[in-house]
Each structure stands twice: as structure tokens, then as C-alpha cells.
Enzyme design. Sequence first.
Site, short mmCIF file in Angstrom:
data_model
loop_
_atom_site.label_atom_id
_atom_site.label_comp_id
_atom_site.label_asym_id
_atom_site.label_seq_id
_atom_site.Cartn_x
_atom_site.Cartn_y
_atom_site.Cartn_z
N GLY A 42 0.80 -1.23 0.00
CA GLY A 42 0.00 0.00 0.00
C GLY A 42 0.82 1.27 0.00
O GLY A 42 2.01 1.29 -0.36
N HIS A 444 18.77 3.41 33.58
CA HIS A 444 19.55 4.65 33.51
C HIS A 444 20.83 4.41 32.73
O HIS A 444 21.46 3.37 32.91
CB HIS A 444 19.88 5.10 34.93
P1 FAD Z 1 -3.14 2.14 1.97
O1 FAD Z 1 -1.79 1.92 2.55
O2 FAD Z 1 -3.40 3.42 1.28
O3 FAD Z 1 -3.39 0.91 0.98
C1 FAD Z 1 -4.52 0.82 0.20
C2 FAD Z 1 -4.17 0.01 -1.03
O4 FAD Z 1 -5.38 -0.29 -1.70
C3 FAD Z 1 -3.29 0.74 -2.03
O5 FAD Z 1 -2.14 -0.01 -2.31
C4 FAD Z 1 -4.16 0.89 -3.28
O6 FAD Z 1 -3.43 0.70 -4.48
C5 FAD Z 1 -5.15 -0.25 -3.09
N1 FAD Z 1 -6.44 0.00 -3.73
C6 FAD Z 1 -7.25 1.08 -3.58
N2 FAD Z 1 -8.40 0.91 -4.26
C7 FAD Z 1 -8.31 -0.31 -4.85
C8 FAD Z 1 -9.20 -1.05 -5.67
N3 FAD Z 1 -10.39 -0.59 -6.02
N4 FAD Z 1 -8.77 -2.26 -6.12
C9 FAD Z 1 -7.55 -2.75 -5.78
N5 FAD Z 1 -6.70 -2.10 -4.98
C10 FAD Z 1 -7.08 -0.89 -4.52
N6 FAD Z 1 1.58 6.38 8.78
C11 FAD Z 1 2.24 6.00 9.90
O7 FAD Z 1 1.63 5.39 10.78
N7 FAD Z 1 3.57 6.27 10.07
C12 FAD Z 1 4.28 6.94 9.14
O8 FAD Z 1 5.48 7.16 9.32
C13 FAD Z 1 3.62 7.36 7.96
N8 FAD Z 1 4.29 8.04 7.01
C14 FAD Z 1 3.63 8.41 5.86
C15 FAD Z 1 4.34 9.13 4.90
C16 FAD Z 1 3.71 9.54 3.73
C17 FAD Z 1 4.49 10.31 2.71
C18 FAD Z 1 2.35 9.20 3.52
C19 FAD Z 1 1.67 9.59 2.25
C20 FAD Z 1 1.64 8.49 4.47
C21 FAD Z 1 2.27 8.10 5.66
N9 FAD Z 1 1.59 7.42 6.66
C22 FAD Z 1 2.24 7.05 7.82
C23 FAD Z 1 0.17 7.06 6.53
C24 FAD Z 1 0.05 5.59 6.11
O9 FAD Z 1 0.75 5.38 4.92
C25 FAD Z 1 -1.42 5.21 5.96
O10 FAD Z 1 -2.13 5.54 7.14
C26 FAD Z 1 -1.56 3.73 5.70
O11 FAD Z 1 -0.86 3.34 4.55
C27 FAD Z 1 -3.04 3.35 5.56
O12 FAD Z 1 -3.15 1.99 5.31
P2 FAD Z 1 -4.40 1.40 4.52
O13 FAD Z 1 -4.17 -0.06 4.49
O14 FAD Z 1 -5.66 1.90 5.09
O15 FAD Z 1 -4.31 2.00 3.05
#
Ligand code: FAD
EC number: 1.8.1.4
Length: 465
Positions: A42, A444
Site C-alpha cells: 500500500g 539509567h
Molecule cells: P493504503 O496503505 O493506502 O493501501 C490501500 C491500497 O489499496 C493501495 O495499495 C491501493 O493501491 C489499493 N487499492 C485502492 N483501491 C483499490 C481497488 N479498487 N482495487 C484494488 N486495490 C485498490 N503512517 C504511519 O503510521 N507512520 C508513518 O510514518 C507514515 N508516514 C507516511 C508518509 C507519507 C508520505 C504518507 C503519504 C503516508 C504516511 N503514513 C504514515 C500514513 C500511512 O501510509 C497510511 O495511514 C496507511 O498506509 C493506511 O493503510 P491502509 O491499508 O488503510 O491503506
Amino acid sequence: MAETNFDVIVIGAGPGGYVAAIRAAQLGLKTACVESRETLGGTCLNVGCIPSKALLHASELFEEASHGTLAKWGVKTSGVEIDLDAMHAEKAKAVKELTGGIAFLFKKNKIEWLKGQASFTGANSIQVAGTAYTAKNIVIATGSSVTPLPGVTIDNEVVIDSTGALALPKVPNHLVVIGGGVIGLELGSVWRRLGAKVTVVEYLDEILPGMDGEVRKEARKIFKKQGFEIRTSTKVSGVERRGAGAVVTVEPAAGGAAETIEADAVLVSIGRRPNTDGLALEKAGLAVNKRGQIEVDHDFATNVPGIWAIGDVTPGPMLAHKAEDEGVAVAENIAGQTGIVNHEVIPAVVYTHPEIASVGKTEDELKDAGIDYKVGKFPMMANSRAKTNRDMDGFVKVIADARTDRVLGVHIIASVAGTMIAQAAQAMEFGATSEDIAYTCHAHPTHSEAVKEAAMAVQGLPIHI
Ligand code: FAD
Ligand code: NAI
């Protein structure tokens, strides 16, 4: 012929989705996970948490070597240079190894990866790349993507989003960051350390909304000392490409005269919004709320039986660990177990230097809720490890219920605040009082002793201040 009927289909293989798929498979459910990216993991593994932390690490090494931190310790360097291609290559290695690790875990747990974009065709059916699939349970874990700024086109060359900011081929002379939130400050830190002048334009009157008020003020002071230019209460009314750069027009948020800022790169980081486009939610009988999120109950069930949702696409903080914990819980609920996430105790960390970390309630939230509280604070200046390392910015603040002494919130600015917050989260999960923390023996010299001292300060009896 390949299997098309599953116990569970998870849509999205981010930290929420891949974890849900693994736990569902571990619990004996026939599981598939749909992902349209080339690699699993993701946003977090591909273009979020992991590559950003790789660049934060690398840029910190560069800054230490080139700006005096090492020299202060008698470690003399000369001719320190940046090889940005090598830096990006090392970052890519971390991403490849971690995303590859998820592919390995999918194989190990016999999870079918359905490659492509999923869309609903009914309440228990979807299609992916022209093939129809059915499942007793479907988990929506489609995550989020960048919120666009109306009227501003992201070209990922000059006007960039976080993904563009993770891949800049050269250090911009002047980077203008729109939005003084987590992404703006983390990625702004990367490019500032590598030599860019960084101007942060924030609409609100302080950076890092949602964090504790004192922490926000202190963070701003520290970032300014580092060389960030921070313009709060300021809105961007236009971004125009000009030559190799861009011109950003800003004006006071409350209204007033506009002015322009020239930039080599402009990072748009004003938040993220849930991904539901193309899912055809209506075919499953689902709708989104006003913020575009899919509402769920305490068990992560939507209003349609058999459809569940977790992670960034649902309400709550957009954090990888929140999504992961929800992934475990939703799979356990689907399997008939009791999966629970305590949303009152979700830590948040900003990986700048120093780090900024928080768990539980802020003073403002407690005031709004009319809850009486006591505060204990301890400066990192008085922590022996911070002093030893000559890295003394920040403080720990413990907030406890005035009546019961139960810890309600912990807020930290310190070089390793992200590590320190784990003990606070664990204490809160176990319902600890500040006295419990104050009387727990801490090794510590560690930064964590500052958490103990802040808890002692709630009692009015810290030792080292
Ligand atoms: P996502 O990781 O967004 O995954 C969703 C996946 O679903 C994606 O790969 C997408 O391609 C896929 N998808 C979507 N729709 C479809 C569909 N219809 N069919 C098939 N596939 C689909 N969070 C932290 O806790 N610590 C951090 O240090 C941190 N750093 C970050 C830095 C950046 C630059 C960014 C942008 C975000 C960061 N985050 C961080 C936030 C974190 O990345 C997200 O909260 C997390 O990835 C959410 O997980 P998720 O599984 O909900 O969705
Ligand atoms: P954010 O919500 O953290 O910050 C956005 C900032 O932009 C806010 O301060 C907001 O007031 C400001 N803003 C909004 N509109 C504006 C405008 N028109 N002009 C100027 N300022 C404006 O969002 P960000 O930084 O984009 O990050 C998105 C999400 O990604 C966060 O919610 C966070 O949860 C997650 N994330 C988490 C990280 C971590 O855990 N370390 C790292 C990076 C991202």
C-alpha cells in the site's frame, strides 16, 4: 481453473488490508487480496512511511556529517557531498525488501493476490480485471490519497505531492510547502537538511493541528531555529508554473493583501482523502459519509452484512498502525472471535528531529470535555541521556485525571519520542495512573526516564528538576 469463491476477499494490500488477509488466512479462512499496484504494502510501504523514513534517516546522516554535529564530537569530516541517486537507490532497496516480504507472507499463508482494480457487482461479489469473484465477507481497505488543492495542478516535477517529494532528482533551492502538517514537516525536513530553503505555508494559526498546544508552539520554535520559514494564518490562493519553477501567491487567511513567493518546487500536503472512486459502492448498497469515508461500527462492520471496512478509508487517524490493528481485529471478528481496537490509545509520531509523539487526550480536548486534570512536565534538558548525547530539545508532558490519577494523555518532543511513546501507550492500555509510572523502575541513563520524571511531576515530586 483459478478459484473465484472465497471466505474473505480484502480489497487493498496496504497495512490494513495485507494484515487483515494474513490474520484471516491464519484463522483458516480461504482468503484473497486485491491490489492494483505492482507491489504489495500500500501507500505505507511503497510511497509513505518507509521511503519517507529512509530519506529522513539519510538526510540526518548528511546533516550530521556536514553541519557540525559530528565535528562537535571530534569526528572530523571534509568534502561531504550528497549523491542523491545513491540515496534514492538505498531507499528503493528498503521498499523492495519490505514489499517483497509481504509477497512472501502471502505465499506462506496461501493468500491469493488478485491483481487489478476491484469494483463491486453486488453485496458479496466483485470483479477484478474482467473476472467475477464472490466471498462471504469483503473487507474494504482501499486507503487514501492526496487531497488536491483546488486550482493547483500537481505535475510531480515542480508542483509535487508526497510521492513526488520522495523522488526529487535534485535538491531544490527553495521548496515551498503548502500545509504545516506531518508530511510537510517530515519531507520539508528531508530537503532542508539536504540544502533547500524551506518555507511552510499553513492556513491555521499554528502548525501540526491536533497535537497538544504547548507541543505545537515548542515544535515551531525548534523548526524555526533549524532554518524553516513558517508562515501561519496564511492561505495559498494560486500556484503558477513559471520557467523551471513556480510562483506561489499567498494572502493572510483572514483576508488582506496578496504577495508572491518564488519557488523551485512546491509541495502540496494539505491532507489525504479516502479512496472509494471506482469501487461502485452503490452496487453493494454502501454509501460514504460527508468526508468520503465508509462508516463502520465497533466491529468494523458496515451497514451491509458481510462487508467490512478498515484503515484510512474509515474515520479516525490515517496511520499505518491504526490500519494494521484494525486488520487483525476485523479478521478475528469475521472468524467469530472478538477483535477489538482501543481507539482511545493510538499513538502518533512525527519523525522530524526532534521527534514529536502523542497518545491520548490533549489539554484542549480535556478542557472542551470539562474533565479536571493534572499535568506533569519534564524538560529533556534535565534528562541525563539527552544531555550526554548533547541533544536536549523538548520535554515530556503527562496528563492525568485530577480525581483518579489515571493517565489520559502523554505528549513528547525529544530526539527519540517515537520510541518513548510506546511505554506511555502501553501504560494507558493497562489503565495506569501517573503514580504507577512514577514508581516503575526505568533503566539509567535512558530518554525514557523523562517519562517517569514527568509522571513524578504530576505527583509534584520530580527528582531532577
Ligand atoms: P493504503 O496503505 O493506502 O493501501 C490501500 C491500497 O489499496 C493501495 O495499495 C491501493 O493501491 C489499493 N487499492 C485502492 N483501491 C483499490 C481497488 N479498487 N482495487 C484494488 N486495490 C485498490 N503512517 C504511519 O503510521 N507512520 C508513518 O510514518 C507514515 N508516514 C507516511 C508518509 C507519507 C508520505 C504518507 C503519504 C503516508 C504516511 N503514513 C504514515 C500514513 C500511512 O501510509 C497510511 O495511514 C496507511 O498506509 C493506511 O493503510 P491502509 O491499508 O488503510 O491503506
Ligand atoms: P495533515 O492533516 O497532517 O496536515 C495538513 C495541513 O495542511 C494542516 O495543518 C492543515 O491545516 C493545512 N492546510 C489545509 N489546507 C490548507 C491550505 N489550503 N493552505 C495551507 N494549509 C492548509 O496532512 P498531511 O501532512 O498531508 O498528511 C496526511 C496524512 O498522512 C496525515 O493525516 C497523517 O496521518 C498521515 N501521515 C502520517 C505520518 C506519520 O505518522 N509520521 C507521516 C506522513 C503522513
